[in-house]
Motif scaffolding. Structure first.
Motif, short mmCIF file in Angstrom:
data_model
loop_
_atom_site.label_atom_id
_atom_site.label_comp_id
_atom_site.label_asym_id
_atom_site.label_seq_id
_atom_site.Cartn_x
_atom_site.Cartn_y
_atom_site.Cartn_z
N TYR A 23 0.84 -1.21 0.00
CA TYR A 23 0.00 0.00 0.00
C TYR A 23 0.87 1.26 0.00
O TYR A 23 0.69 2.16 -0.83
CB TYR A 23 -0.93 0.01 1.21
N LYS A 114 -8.84 -4.80 11.25
CA LYS A 114 -8.56 -5.85 10.28
C LYS A 114 -9.86 -6.57 9.92
O LYS A 114 -10.77 -6.65 10.75
CB LYS A 114 -7.55 -6.85 10.87
N ASN A 117 -8.21 -2.94 4.20
CA ASN A 117 -8.61 -2.74 2.81
C ASN A 117 -8.19 -1.33 2.39
O ASN A 117 -7.92 -0.47 3.23
CB ASN A 117 -10.12 -2.95 2.62
N LYS A 118 -8.15 -1.11 1.10
CA LYS A 118 -7.64 0.16 0.59
C LYS A 118 -8.49 1.34 1.06
O LYS A 118 -7.96 2.41 1.38
CB LYS A 118 -7.59 0.13 -0.94
N THR A 119 -9.80 1.16 1.11
CA THR A 119 -10.68 2.26 1.51
C THR A 119 -10.36 2.73 2.93
O THR A 119 -10.24 3.94 3.18
CB THR A 119 -12.15 1.84 1.44
#
Length: 415
Positions: A23, A114, A117-119
């Motif tokens: 990321y 957890k 996620n990217k968002t």
């Protein structure tokens, strides 16, 4: 060039480290990424590269040393750069760990549940990146001496900047909060937390405040020429409320400047404890009798609570940015905002939301019926001449149209 020199990732699961590394690499947020599956190893890396590591992302649930203990070690090492925490053990633990991090004076920028996620990572890291890019001044932590401070006051290096407040329903400018800025001869800015703390610790906070108040009174004359209904806020430390002559001094300065108390308000900061005694009550009551508005600032983050609002004659409640920015997806923050607003309305107090930076923040405070807003969505804190231009160029109808247009765009992206 990344936003950070070095990011340190701490998680006992190599898969999570791989996700985070990918990321940050993809977003080009770091020059260097270091990682450790053992918190003890992470602490050794931090010791060796202390000056370069400016973001730590740490899991909470790890063997040998859990994330809560890891936070204590960060505090003991005087780690002052940014921190994000993550966990798969439930949002409640994340919230408690977040509060603990703040008690340790760690610079927590976000909490992630957890699975990652990217968002959710964008919400923490890209929102922070956007905010950082909007800050006008690159604040520096410096060692301050008495002579440095005296020179800054006498030479005018310490001056007020102004962050506008707008009515949430009409979009109209209601005024601005004055925020102390120290711009040194070399063009660098001293961190406000640094010099305000110096003033409080060395018995010079009233001297600083009076200096700033005199400048605000001078600036306000120009601002009010554009709109006589505007109000300008000045911060008062609770330490100053031990001086029973303070109300007369402030009123006298305002009167000499030819202004009305209707155009001035005072915000009680919580850098130190607000004394629950007769002296404090007398000072606050006399400020109110003289026609000044008095706000409790950063509600919910310090010693202030509903009992404080009952015991003292506040006319305005300011809800801290930490609740405003998280209320849309955090039940504790949402409940805190809801209860505070309802109580303030029952007491006839106006409400102001601080740190309104995103369209989602604006939508939330609108739903709660909060009266005024301030934050980067409207404007950062600006020098006097810039505020005058802002006031003269501002169009409340256009502002609300832009808010609605941006909100519709977000809705389309979400659907």
């Amino acid at each position: 060039m990344g936003m950070y020199n070095t990011i340190l990732l701490v998680d006992d699961d190599p898969t999570q480290i791989a996700i985070l590394s990918a990321y940050f690499s993809g977003q080009q947020l770091a020059c260097t990424i270091r990682s450790a599956t053992d918190p003890a190893v992470a602490l050794e890396i931090l010791k060796a590269e202390f000056e370069n590591i400016d973001l730590i992302v740490s899991d909470l649930q790890m063997p040998n040393m859990d994330g809560i203990e890891f936070l204590r070690h960060l505090k003991n090492m005087a780690y002052e750069n940014k921190l994000a925490i993550l966990s798969g053990v439930g949002s409640g633990i994340l919230e408690h760990a977040g509060r603990l991090a703040k008690m340790h004076n760690l610079q927590l920028i976000g909490k992630l549940a957890k699975p990652l996620n990217k968002t959710s990572m964008d919400t923490v890291f890209l929102a922070h990146k956007d905010t950082a890019s909007e800050v006008a001044d690159d604040f520096q932590e410096v060692v301050i001496t008495q002579s440095d401070f005296s020179f800054a006051l006498q030479s005018g290096e310490i001056k007020p900047y102004y962050q506008p407040k707008v009515d949430v329903v009409t979009g109209k400018i209601k005024g601005a909060e004055s925020l102390a800025r120290w711009e040194r001869y070399d063009g660098n800015f001293v961190a406000p937390s640094c010099f305000v703390e110096f003033a409080e610790d060395n018995g010079r906070i009233e001297e600083l405040t009076i200096n700033l108040f005199s400048q605000v009174l001078r600036d306000a004359k120009t601002f009010l020429a554009s709109d006589p209904s505007l109000s300008f806020a000045v911060n008062l430390s609770p330490q100053m409320l031990r001086n029973v002559s303070l109300p007369d001094r402030l009123y006298g300065m305002m009167n000499s400047a030819g202004l009305s108390s209707e155009n001035i308000s005072f915000e009680i900061t919580e850098n130190s404890i607000l004394n629950q005694d007769a002296v404090t009550l007398e000072v606050l009551s006399r400020l109110r009798i003289q026609g000044f508005h008095v706000a409790i600032d950063d509600f919910g983050t310090g010693s202030s609570n509903i009992q404080t609002l009952r015991d003292f004659p506040f006319s305005e409640l300011k809800i801290d940015r930490s609740f405003v920015s998280t209320a849309y997806d955090n039940e504790f923050s949402a409940q805190t905002v809801s209860v505070a607003v309802k109580f303030a309305q029952e007491m006839g107090m106006r409400t102001v939301a601080e740190g309104v930076e995103h369209i989602r923040d604006w939508e939330l405070i609108s739903e709660y019926g909060i009266d005024e807003a301030q934050g980067f969505l409207i404007s950062k804190a600006v020098p006097p001449l810039t505020l005058i231009k802002f006031i003269n160029d501002y169009d409340e109808d256009l502002f609300l149209k832009n808010i609605n247009r941006a909100n519709k765009s977000e809705d389309k992206l979400a659907s």
